[in-house]
Scaffold this active site. Structure first.
Site, PDB file in Angstrom:
ATOM      1  N   ASP A   9       0.839  -1.202   0.000  1.00  0.00           N
ATOM      2  CA  ASP A   9       0.000   0.000   0.000  1.00  0.00           C
ATOM      3  C   ASP A   9       0.871   1.249   0.000  1.00  0.00           C
ATOM      4  OD1 ASP A   9      -2.363  -1.542   0.085  1.00  0.00           O
ATOM      5  OD2 ASP A   9      -2.162  -1.781   2.252  1.00  0.00           O
ATOM      6  N   ASP A  57      -6.166  -6.916  -4.696  1.00  0.00           N
ATOM      7  CA  ASP A  57      -7.141  -6.759  -3.611  1.00  0.00           C
ATOM      8  C   ASP A  57      -8.078  -5.601  -3.944  1.00  0.00           C
ATOM      9  OD1 ASP A  57      -8.556  -6.579  -1.279  1.00  0.00           O
ATOM     10  OD2 ASP A  57      -6.859  -5.912  -0.040  1.00  0.00           O
ATOM     11  N   LYS A  59     -11.307  -6.051  -3.391  1.00  0.00           N
ATOM     12  CA  LYS A  59     -12.488  -6.335  -2.551  1.00  0.00           C
ATOM     13  C   LYS A  59     -13.758  -6.202  -3.376  1.00  0.00           C
ATOM     14  CE  LYS A  59     -10.383  -5.739   1.878  1.00  0.00           C
ATOM     15  NZ  LYS A  59      -9.105  -5.068   1.500  1.00  0.00           N
ATOM     16  N   PRO A  64     -23.345 -10.020 -10.010  1.00  0.00           N
ATOM     17  CA  PRO A  64     -22.511 -11.027 -10.682  1.00  0.00           C
ATOM     18  C   PRO A  64     -21.887 -10.539 -11.983  1.00  0.00           C
ATOM     19  CG  PRO A  64     -24.466 -12.062  -9.777  1.00  0.00           C
ATOM     20  CD  PRO A  64     -24.641 -10.586  -9.561  1.00  0.00           C
ATOM     21  N   GLY A 172      -1.996  -4.480  15.468  1.00  0.00           N
ATOM     22  CA  GLY A 172      -1.922  -5.070  16.800  1.00  0.00           C
ATOM     23  C   GLY A 172      -1.861  -6.585  16.871  1.00  0.00           C
ATOM     24  N   SER A 174      -0.499 -10.462  16.470  1.00  0.00           N
ATOM     25  CA  SER A 174       0.816 -11.099  16.578  1.00  0.00           C
ATOM     26  C   SER A 174       0.928 -12.217  15.543  1.00  0.00           C
ATOM     27  CB  SER A 174       1.016 -11.649  17.996  1.00  0.00           C
ATOM     28  OG  SER A 174       1.239 -13.044  17.975  1.00  0.00           O
TER      29      SER A 174
HETATM   30  P1  BMP Z   1      -1.102  -3.319   7.438  1.00  0.00           P
HETATM   31  O1  BMP Z   1      -0.170  -4.504   7.748  1.00  0.00           O
HETATM   32  O2  BMP Z   1      -0.350  -2.123   6.991  1.00  0.00           O
HETATM   33  O3  BMP Z   1      -2.101  -3.059   8.519  1.00  0.00           O
HETATM   34  O4  BMP Z   1      -1.928  -3.739   6.116  1.00  0.00           O
HETATM   35  C1  BMP Z   1      -2.919  -4.712   6.097  1.00  0.00           C
HETATM   36  C2  BMP Z   1      -3.439  -4.896   4.693  1.00  0.00           C
HETATM   37  O5  BMP Z   1      -4.502  -5.849   4.698  1.00  0.00           O
HETATM   38  C3  BMP Z   1      -4.036  -3.622   4.069  1.00  0.00           C
HETATM   39  O6  BMP Z   1      -3.814  -3.702   2.656  1.00  0.00           O
HETATM   40  C4  BMP Z   1      -5.522  -3.760   4.341  1.00  0.00           C
HETATM   41  O7  BMP Z   1      -6.294  -3.073   3.378  1.00  0.00           O
HETATM   42  C5  BMP Z   1      -5.722  -5.262   4.243  1.00  0.00           C
HETATM   43  N1  BMP Z   1      -6.826  -5.825   5.055  1.00  0.00           N
HETATM   44  C6  BMP Z   1      -6.886  -5.635   6.420  1.00  0.00           C
HETATM   45  O8  BMP Z   1      -6.036  -4.973   7.021  1.00  0.00           O
HETATM   46  N2  BMP Z   1      -7.912  -6.208   7.131  1.00  0.00           N
HETATM   47  C7  BMP Z   1      -8.881  -6.953   6.550  1.00  0.00           C
HETATM   48  O9  BMP Z   1      -9.760  -7.448   7.246  1.00  0.00           O
HETATM   49  C8  BMP Z   1      -8.819  -7.165   5.169  1.00  0.00           C
HETATM   50  C9  BMP Z   1      -7.782  -6.597   4.437  1.00  0.00           C
HETATM   51  O10 BMP Z   1      -7.708  -6.806   3.145  1.00  0.00           O
END
Ligand code: BMP
Length: 210
Positions: A9, A57, A59, A64, A172, A174
């Site tokens: 991103d 991604d 989303k 359809p 947050g 792990s």
């Molecule tokens: P980061 O590690 O910087 O928080 O990024 C997480 C990535 O996963 C981002 O691209 C976000 O749009 C995507 N994402 C998310 O964080 N949570 C979800 O539930 C679904 C996601 O696609």
């Protein structure tokens, strides 16, 4: 396979290509979404795909027919996989699965999300979405590393299908807790892309994975 997916991103094409090149041997896929595609154009998918396999991604969440058109465009552009929302329903998600099959690509469904606001929407509704996604034949689902207990529950629903988990690090979660709960791969963005040493930060996560 490293079980690490890089969430790329960033808003600059040069930075994206630089990070993809530096990290390609450490990740299974590079996840490219709206921020980079809107900033750099859809061609960035093909450019990154020449460096490492790309999961687009977007989303995808439409009727359809529109889902089919979106999937075809993005798979044509070089993506190896796509991410679609499950909440739009079985027919819409099935359209993505069919488009991916035709192109030889993978489909992942979002059935619940990792951010705080997703919490009140979980429970039975999200579990239904996970069941529906598995029925539709998706290759995997996205489940929140911020809530490992939800990963375990999703695992009990989707069986052998892949679980890819974002929310590690900045959000947050792990790495080890997500993996212990049943995640197959971790999706990590800012902990790597905003690090002064992205490769070293990726290596630290890879050590935790191993
Ligand atoms: P980061 O590690 O910087 O928080 O990024 C997480 C990535 O996963 C981002 O691209 C976000 O749009 C995507 N994402 C998310 O964080 N949570 C979800 O539930 C679904 C996601 O696609």
């Amino acid at each position: 396979n490293s079980r690490l997916i890089l969430a790329l991103d960033v808003l600059s094409r040069d930075r994206a290509l630089h990070l993809a090149t530096a990290l390609k041997d450490r990740v299974d896929y590079v996840k490219v979404g709206y921020p980079l595609i809107l900033a750099a154009g859809l061609d960035i998918v093909g450019e990154i795909a020449r460096i490492a396999p790309v999961i687009a991604d977007l989303k995808i969440a439409d009727i359809p027919n529109t889902n089919t058109l979106i999937c075809e465009e993005v798979l044509d552009s070089g993506a190896a996989g796509i991410i679609a929302h499950a909440f739009v329903g079985r027919d819409s998600l099935s359209a993505c699965v069919e488009a991916a099959r035709e192109a030889g690509g993978l489909v992942f469904a979002v059935t619940e999300m990792s951010h705080p606001g997703a919490e009140e929407l979980m429970g039975p509704a999200a579990e239904r979405l996970a069941r529906m996604a598995a029925d539709c034949g998706v290759d995997g689902v996205v489940a929140p590393a911020t809530r490992p207990e939800r990963i375990s529950l999703v695992r009990s629903i989707v069986g052998e299908r892949a679980i890819i988990s974002p929310g590690v690090g900045v959000q947050g979660g792990s790495p080890s807790a997500a993996l212990k709960a049943g995640a197959d791969s971790l999706i990590v963005g800012r902990s790597i892309t905003e690090s002064p040493n992205p490769a070293a930060s990726a290596d630290a996560i890879l050590r935790e994975i191993r």
